[in-house]
Design a protein around this motif. Structure first.
Motif, mmCIF file in Angstrom:
data_model
loop_
_atom_site.group_PDB
_atom_site.id
_atom_site.type_symbol
_atom_site.label_atom_id
_atom_site.label_comp_id
_atom_site.label_asym_id
_atom_site.label_seq_id
_atom_site.Cartn_x
_atom_site.Cartn_y
_atom_site.Cartn_z
ATOM 1 N N ASP A 178 -0.632 -5.682 8.453
ATOM 2 C CA ASP A 178 -0.679 -4.231 8.419
ATOM 3 C C ASP A 178 -1.368 -3.800 7.132
ATOM 4 O OD1 ASP A 178 -0.383 -1.561 8.676
ATOM 5 O OD2 ASP A 178 1.813 -1.532 8.654
ATOM 6 N N PRO A 179 -2.562 -3.200 7.224
ATOM 7 C CA PRO A 179 -3.247 -2.790 5.989
ATOM 8 C C PRO A 179 -2.452 -1.790 5.165
ATOM 9 C CG PRO A 179 -4.747 -2.759 7.861
ATOM 10 C CD PRO A 179 -3.380 -2.947 8.430
ATOM 11 N N ALA A 180 -1.630 -0.997 5.825
ATOM 12 C CA ALA A 180 -0.848 -0.015 5.079
ATOM 13 C C ALA A 180 0.170 -0.667 4.150
ATOM 14 C CB ALA A 180 -0.144 0.931 6.050
ATOM 15 N N MET A 181 0.521 -1.967 4.418
ATOM 16 C CA MET A 181 1.493 -2.657 3.575
ATOM 17 C C MET A 181 0.839 -3.414 2.427
ATOM 18 S SD MET A 181 4.452 -1.961 4.698
ATOM 19 C CE MET A 181 5.400 -3.214 3.884
ATOM 20 N N GLU A 182 -0.461 -3.324 2.278
ATOM 21 C CA GLU A 182 -1.144 -4.073 1.233
ATOM 22 C C GLU A 182 -0.651 -3.701 -0.159
ATOM 23 O OE1 GLU A 182 -5.676 -5.236 -0.168
ATOM 24 O OE2 GLU A 182 -5.310 -4.103 1.683
ATOM 25 N N PRO A 183 -0.409 -2.452 -0.490
ATOM 26 C CA PRO A 183 0.165 -2.147 -1.816
ATOM 27 C C PRO A 183 1.515 -2.813 -2.044
ATOM 28 C CG PRO A 183 -0.739 -0.169 -0.813
ATOM 29 C CD PRO A 183 -0.766 -1.210 0.247
ATOM 30 N N ALA A 184 2.311 -2.913 -0.984
ATOM 31 C CA ALA A 184 3.613 -3.573 -1.132
ATOM 32 C C ALA A 184 3.439 -5.058 -1.389
ATOM 33 C CB ALA A 184 4.457 -3.345 0.126
ATOM 34 N N TYR A 185 2.425 -5.678 -0.733
ATOM 35 C CA TYR A 185 2.159 -7.088 -0.984
ATOM 36 C C TYR A 185 1.732 -7.314 -2.435
ATOM 37 C CZ TYR A 185 2.011 -7.297 4.141
ATOM 38 O OH TYR A 185 2.302 -7.215 5.471
ATOM 39 N N GLU A 186 0.885 -6.431 -2.934
ATOM 40 C CA GLU A 186 0.432 -6.567 -4.310
ATOM 41 C C GLU A 186 1.585 -6.398 -5.291
ATOM 42 O OE1 GLU A 186 -2.674 -3.780 -4.859
ATOM 43 O OE2 GLU A 186 -4.101 -4.813 -3.537
ATOM 44 N N ALA A 187 2.468 -5.459 -5.008
ATOM 45 C CA ALA A 187 3.637 -5.276 -5.878
ATOM 46 C C ALA A 187 4.541 -6.506 -5.849
ATOM 47 C CB ALA A 187 4.417 -4.035 -5.446
ATOM 48 N N TYR A 188 4.696 -7.093 -4.670
ATOM 49 C CA TYR A 188 5.524 -8.298 -4.556
ATOM 50 C C TYR A 188 4.914 -9.454 -5.348
ATOM 51 C CZ TYR A 188 6.916 -12.761 -2.558
ATOM 52 O OH TYR A 188 7.303 -14.053 -2.398
ATOM 53 N N MET A 189 3.601 -9.654 -5.262
ATOM 54 C CA MET A 189 2.958 -10.733 -5.985
ATOM 55 C C MET A 189 3.092 -10.537 -7.498
ATOM 56 S SD MET A 189 1.997 -12.783 -3.701
ATOM 57 C CE MET A 189 1.050 -13.868 -4.754
ATOM 58 N N ASP A 190 3.000 -9.295 -7.944
ATOM 59 C CA ASP A 190 3.145 -9.026 -9.369
ATOM 60 C C ASP A 190 4.567 -9.324 -9.838
ATOM 61 O OD1 ASP A 190 2.088 -7.734 -11.907
ATOM 62 O OD2 ASP A 190 3.810 -6.456 -11.484
ATOM 63 N N LEU A 191 5.568 -8.892 -9.079
ATOM 64 C CA LEU A 191 6.961 -9.168 -9.448
ATOM 65 C C LEU A 191 7.260 -10.663 -9.392
ATOM 66 C CD1 LEU A 191 8.753 -6.230 -7.601
ATOM 67 C CD2 LEU A 191 8.468 -6.501 -10.061
ATOM 68 N N SER A 192 6.699 -11.340 -8.387
ATOM 69 C CA SER A 192 6.923 -12.781 -8.276
ATOM 70 C C SER A 192 6.316 -13.523 -9.445
ATOM 71 C CB SER A 192 6.319 -13.292 -6.966
ATOM 72 O OG SER A 192 6.521 -14.684 -6.837
ATOM 73 N N SER A 193 5.134 -13.103 -9.887
ATOM 74 C CA SER A 193 4.508 -13.743 -11.049
ATOM 75 C C SER A 193 5.346 -13.543 -12.300
ATOM 76 C CB SER A 193 3.102 -13.176 -11.240
ATOM 77 O OG SER A 193 2.507 -13.709 -12.395
ATOM 78 N N LYS A 194 5.880 -12.347 -12.494
ATOM 79 C CA LYS A 194 6.735 -12.090 -13.655
ATOM 80 C C LYS A 194 8.026 -12.901 -13.582
ATOM 81 C CE LYS A 194 5.051 -7.375 -14.477
ATOM 82 N NZ LYS A 194 5.414 -5.941 -14.532
ATOM 83 N N TYR A 195 8.562 -13.027 -12.374
ATOM 84 C CA TYR A 195 9.808 -13.792 -12.220
ATOM 85 C C TYR A 195 9.603 -15.252 -12.631
ATOM 86 C CZ TYR A 195 13.203 -16.679 -9.763
ATOM 87 O OH TYR A 195 14.124 -17.638 -9.445
ATOM 88 N N HIS A 196 8.549 -15.879 -12.119
ATOM 89 C CA HIS A 196 8.316 -17.291 -12.426
ATOM 90 C C HIS A 196 7.972 -17.490 -13.896
ATOM 91 C CE1 HIS A 196 8.690 -18.794 -8.356
ATOM 92 N NE2 HIS A 196 7.892 -17.843 -7.917
ATOM 93 N N ALA A 197 7.257 -16.554 -14.501
ATOM 94 C CA ALA A 197 6.941 -16.675 -15.923
ATOM 95 C C ALA A 197 8.215 -16.601 -16.773
ATOM 96 C CB ALA A 197 5.963 -15.581 -16.336
#
Length: 560
Positions: A178-197
């Protein structure tokens, strides 16, 4: 007839009105038809038109969007084909199609809205997008952005660490993108990167880092003594240091060592370690080859046990090639008790070998003093622990369950130097600043450590059940001149019975000590009167030769 058409349209209208809420109906709707028993045929075209209009309501179009002046739809399927569609009905259908178009956003508007959302910051995305709100609710709290260092990761101001979850459409197989969910995917990837760091920084804390290999202390076989043994090991570990040697700025060797003396006034300690710390070349086959090379001028540094892992220069005081020990002076603050040395080693006793690895972490090996002697390639003063010791741990102490030192790890493998040899070496170094040793030119092994079947067979053939078996005689040595040959048995030396090579080494060192006390010097010869050599070689001529030479005595040379 017209009545039948009107009646069918009226009944269809009643069915449609039951599904429509009363509050949504227009005030200008036509009155409902009378019951079947009382219903009369419509007399005007307006009544027929009103019935058809009510029957034409569609579920997918909200009632609030319908116009009160909408034209009636076509007749029911039962009456289709009997009348032609009027121009009014065609116009109403086209109006419905035009009204339905604005309900779905166009592709251009969707792309513009997506582009705008991409330009927003992560905080605005999480606040404006429904998918981002779900990701932020189930993932790490805003405190995840506070983890900028390992100290912050463990501070009280840091928020609990939570693993973010992906947006709902991304979970499960078979769901379309769903293209409309792309901002949510980007937010998830950013939070996941911070979590692992942040998690990586936390795992670097000494309290959470469990990446190091486990020691033998977690072995189930040590459960009965684990508590007392752990206390003992940690106490002795306070005096176990790591050392590194360098030649021309290049690392040459690493080893461990332990404090055996400390001067409170000068804050200087004496460390016992292996001479391998300055060995630049050594033989891998035979330790008797004499091809080892040493670099006494190498730079030696000691790794302290403080929280900064500081290093200080160390001074080489003395080293001995044969015994393979070295004494090093280190300036250090001591807050631990120096362990004492034990007496004679008991075979089968449980022991621990301590050391430091290349990262200065404590190494612990568990074993028992094995009932065995050295082979012809190993030194006579070796005992064996049964546990394999790696290079950085060489030079560490061998202790018992009470914390007493039973020896020092000597070479890679299982060999260690017993405490009786170490004590005699330390005593002579303090007295003479050297460690003399007699060279007798033989390689020996004790009968005591042989299999009982072999011992019994030797006793039946030779009437001897104890002593040292000669395995090799050096060409041109005193033993060679006296006619000692492989297969002979040395029962006693200097009037003392010898059962193991450790006893022989201690006896030879005592002879050297007496020689120096009487004014002798290094490099002189010492007579050993009346050696008792049992010539058990089966060749008759060799037996007679050995017997004839016994009265001459055994002469050895004392060398440093």
């Amino acid at each position: 007839t017209q009545e039948d058409v009107s009646g069918s349209s009226s009944r269809a209208g009643r069915r449609r009105r039951r599904r429509t809420p009363v509050s949504d109906r227009s005030a200008e709707a036509q009155p409902e038809a009378a019951p079947t028993s009382q219903r009369a045929a419509p007399t005007t075209q307006d009544e027929v038109s009103g019935s058809r209009s009510r029957a034409g309501h569609r579920r997918r179009i909200p009632v609030s969007d319908r116009s009160a002046e909408a034209q009636p739809e076509a007749a029911p399927s039962s009456q289709r084909g009997k009348r032609k569609a009027s121009p009014e009905r065609s116009s109403a259908a086209s109006q419905r199609r035009r009204r339905k178009a604005p309900l779905e956003p166009s592709e251009d508007k969707r792309q513009k809205r997506t582009a705008k959302k991409r330009k927003r910051t992560d905080e605005k995305k999480a606040a404006s997008s429904k998918g981002e709100e779900a990701a932020a609710t189930t993932s790490a709290s805003p405190g995840a952005s506070h983890a900028s260092s390992s100290s912050e990761a463990s501070s009280a101001a840091s928020s609990p660490l939570r693993c973010p979850l992906p947006p709902a459409p991304a979970m499960g197989a078979g769901r379309n993108y769903d293209p409309a969910m792309e901002p949510a995917y980007e937010a998830y990837m950013d939070l996941s990167s911070k979590y692992h760091a942040k998690r990586k920084r936390q795992l670097q804390l000494v309290t959470l880092d469990r990446s190091k290999a486990s020691s033998c202390m977690v072995n189930e076989k040590l459960q009965s003594v684990r508590e007392s043994a752990t206390k003992t090991v940690l106490q002795v570990a306070k005096v176990v240091l790591g050392f590194s040697s360098y030649v021309d700025g290049k690392l040459m060797a690493r080893s461990s060592g332990f404090l055996i003396d400390w001067d409170e006034r000068s804050k200087a300690g004496t460390v016992l370690t292996s001479a391998r710390i300055i060995c630049s070349k050594y033989s891998a086959l035979s330790q008797w080859s004499g091809t080892d090379e040493y670099a006494p001028n190498a730079e030696i540094v000691a790794h302290l046990l403080d929280e900064d892992d500081a290093t200080v220069p160390a001074l080489l005081l003395h080293y001995d090639k044969h015994v393979n020990i070295a004494l090093i002076k280190v300036e250090i603050e001591l807050c631990a008790k120096i362990p004492s040395f034990s007496g004679d080693v008991i075979y089968g006793q449980e022991i621990f070998v301590l050391g430091r690895d290349e990262h200065q972490n404590l190494t612990i090996h568990h074993g028992r003093v094995q009932f065995m002697g050295p082979n012809k390639f190993q030194r006579h003063h070796y005992l064996f622990s049964g546990c394999v010791i790696n290079q950085p741990s060489i030079g560490g102490p061998v202790i018992d369950l009470n914390g007493q030192v039973w020896g020092m790890a000597n070479f890679p493998g299982t060999a260690f130097i017993p405490s009786s040899i170490i004590l005699k070496c330390l005593d002579m170094w303090k007295k003479y600043q050297c460690i003399p040793r007699m060279h007798i030119g033989m390689k020996l092994s004790p009968i005591k450590f042989l299999d009982p079947i072999h011992v019994e067979r030797i006793f039946r053939r030779c009437n001897v059940d104890s002593g040292l078996i000669v395995h090799e005689v050096s060409h041109g040595s005193v033993a060679d001149e006296l006619g000692v040959r492989p297969g002979d048995i040395i029962d006693s030396v200097n009037g003392e019975h010898i059962a193991t090579t450790i006893e022989l080494e201690n006896l030879l060192m005592r002879i050297c000590e007496s020689h120096l006390d009487e004014g002798g010097v290094i490099g002189s010869c010492v007579d050993i009167p009346k050696p008792n050599v049992q010539p058990k070689n089966l060749q008759p001529d060799a037996r007679l030769t050995n017997t004839a030479l016994l009265s001459k005595g055994l002469t050895a040379t004392a060398k440093d």
